[in-house]
Design an enzyme around this catalytic site. Structure first.
Site, PDB file in Angstrom:
ATOM      1  N   LYS A  78      47.137  28.285  49.266  1.00  0.00           N
ATOM      2  CA  LYS A  78      46.551  29.306  48.642  1.00  0.00           C
ATOM      3  C   LYS A  78      47.695  30.107  48.837  1.00  0.00           C
ATOM      4  O   LYS A  78      48.627  30.467  49.993  1.00  0.00           O
ATOM      5  CB  LYS A  78      45.575  29.908  48.860  1.00  0.00           C
ATOM      6  N   HIS A 107      49.292  34.223  47.787  1.00  0.00           N
ATOM      7  CA  HIS A 107      49.263  35.941  46.783  1.00  0.00           C
ATOM      8  C   HIS A 107      50.260  36.480  46.639  1.00  0.00           C
ATOM      9  O   HIS A 107      50.487  36.889  46.096  1.00  0.00           O
ATOM     10  CB  HIS A 107      48.287  37.053  47.681  1.00  0.00           C
ATOM     11  N   THR A 110      39.044  32.129  45.204  1.00  0.00           N
ATOM     12  CA  THR A 110      37.681  31.322  45.723  1.00  0.00           C
ATOM     13  C   THR A 110      37.474  30.473  45.069  1.00  0.00           C
ATOM     14  O   THR A 110      37.429  29.413  45.336  1.00  0.00           O
ATOM     15  CB  THR A 110      37.383  32.582  46.477  1.00  0.00           C
ATOM     16  N   GLY A 139      40.293  35.653  41.403  1.00  0.00           N
ATOM     17  CA  GLY A 139      39.035  34.309  41.178  1.00  0.00           C
ATOM     18  C   GLY A 139      39.824  33.546  41.922  1.00  0.00           C
ATOM     19  O   GLY A 139      39.599  32.067  41.779  1.00  0.00           O
ATOM     20  N   SER A 143      37.574  45.010  41.484  1.00  0.00           N
ATOM     21  CA  SER A 143      37.814  44.465  42.618  1.00  0.00           C
ATOM     22  C   SER A 143      38.446  44.550  43.573  1.00  0.00           C
ATOM     23  O   SER A 143      37.831  44.162  45.145  1.00  0.00           O
ATOM     24  CB  SER A 143      37.675  42.807  41.969  1.00  0.00           C
ATOM     25  N   ARG A 189      43.670  37.208  36.063  1.00  0.00           N
ATOM     26  CA  ARG A 189      42.382  38.282  36.136  1.00  0.00           C
ATOM     27  C   ARG A 189      42.978  39.175  34.829  1.00  0.00           C
ATOM     28  O   ARG A 189      43.431  40.292  36.107  1.00  0.00           O
ATOM     29  CB  ARG A 189      41.236  38.266  36.884  1.00  0.00           C
ATOM     30  N   GLY A 209      31.452  39.678  40.452  1.00  0.00           N
ATOM     31  CA  GLY A 209      31.893  38.141  38.969  1.00  0.00           C
ATOM     32  C   GLY A 209      31.428  38.172  37.892  1.00  0.00           C
ATOM     33  O   GLY A 209      30.627  37.747  37.089  1.00  0.00           O
ATOM     34  N   LYS A 231      42.474  38.886  44.259  1.00  0.00           N
ATOM     35  CA  LYS A 231      40.871  39.580  43.761  1.00  0.00           C
ATOM     36  C   LYS A 231      41.017  38.816  42.030  1.00  0.00           C
ATOM     37  O   LYS A 231      39.994  39.397  41.666  1.00  0.00           O
ATOM     38  CB  LYS A 231      40.402  40.999  44.033  1.00  0.00           C
TER      39      LYS A 231
END
Ligand code: PPS
Length: 303
Positions: free
Chosen positions: A108, A110, A53, A51, A140, A132, A267, A49
């Site tokens: 990608k 995580h 994407t 960012g 988020s 973030r 967002g 979460k």
């Protein structure tokens, strides 16, 4: 949250080297850690979460000269495989997708720094990390837990805040992919040695063009001003929310329930203010100071 509800979602968290992962991800970890990338592969790493994407879509457009049609060739997790993912219901696993693609690939993950397959460092792959601020990231993640039925039930927000702060402590309820605090610190401490481009969601919100250009330079690309403008426009929240290849409507029940919360939710920077009580914010801040006291990562919780 009751065990029944967790069981209903079939989501158990299993520790791997001190990090809680969803059971199917943990079971797949041995194969993931043996994955050997090509030196030309690009890894994009984030805590969930942060960012992800957004950055994936920017990178795909940069690599295709801003061609929106090419970037609609498939949903984002098919274009850019999710390394440790094993959900086969709708999309092949990350490793299966990667096997079928020729380098250079964009990948990608995580996974926290210490769980990244060593081949990425041995082969000196480029790595982009996006972070973030903790409070917006937590909010988020809370909504994502609601709608992603492969995650444990989040419980009420107050309970979820505790889980988020607990991070990877196995004895108490926590969140998949472990501690946000350790995640952002792990990549921060290695960023210079490993040539990791460390970006912030808040910077992207503040000045997306500046950040797109920064990524372009890191990728050794040189695109025209018009193409950069197009990429900024195509990766705005509004356009990505409407784009079926980025808004995750390609995944629906039993994986994602968009009626509970859309994937492209708000967002924004500072949405945490609509969620934390003053007491929760004070407790969170006090805990944050302790966990982050030895690093100085310039997070911003508002613009
Ligand atoms: S995931 O599931 O971990 O891959 O999710 P991730 O993509 O990292 O994070 C989703 C959040 O990022 C927001 N998002 C954006 N914000 C601004 N602009 C753009 N273009 C954009 N694309 C995705 C998305 O809305 C989620 O944040 P919240 O705060 O929940 O809205």
């Amino acid at each position: 949250m009751s065990e029944n509800q967790e069981l209903k979602r079939h989501c158990l968290l299993v520790p791997v080297e001190g990090v809680l992962l969803k059971e199917h991800v943990a079971n797949n970890y041995k194969a993931v850690s043996a994955f050997c990338p090509d030196p030309s592969d690009l890894l994009i790493a984030t805590y969930p979460k942060a960012g992800t994407t957004w950055i994936l879509e920017i990178v795909d457009l940069l690599l295709h000269n801003g061609d929106s049609e090419t970037c609609k060739r498939a949903p984002i997790p098919v274009r850019i495989p999710f390394l440790e993912n094993t959900t086969r219901l709708a999309i092949p696993s990350g490793l299966d997708l990667l096997k079928a693609m020729d380098p250079p690939r964009v990948i990608k993950t995580h996974l926290p720094f210490h769980l990244i397959p060593k081949g990425f460092w041995e082969n000196k792959c480029k790595v982009i990390y996006v972070a973030r601020n903790a409070k917006d990231n937590m909010v988020s993640y809370f909504y994502f837990h609601k709608m992603n039925l492969t995650h444990p039930e989040p419980g009420p927000l107050g309970v979820f805040i505790q889980k988020f702060m607990n991070g990877q402590v196995n004895a108490v309820p926590a969140v998949p992919w472990g501690s946000w605090y350790d995640h952002v610190k792990g990549y921060w401490e290695e960023r210079e040695k490993r040539n990791i481009l460390y970006l912030f969601y808040e910077d992207m919100k503040e000045n997306p063009r500046r950040e797109v250009e920064r990524i372009m330079r890191y990728l050794d690309l040189s695109l025209s001003d018009d193409v950069i403008s197009r990429i900024v426009e195509l990766t705005s929240f509004k356009i990505m929310k409407e784009n079926p290849m980025t808004n995750y409507t390609f995944l629906s029940k039993p994986l994602f329930d968009h009626s509970l919360s859309p994937f492209m939710r708000k967002g924004e920077v500072g949405d945490w203010k609509n969620h934390f009580t003053p007491e929760q914010a004070a407790e969170f801040d006090e805990d944050y100071e302790k966990k982050m006291k030895h690093v100085n990562i310039p997070f911003r919780t508002q613009l």
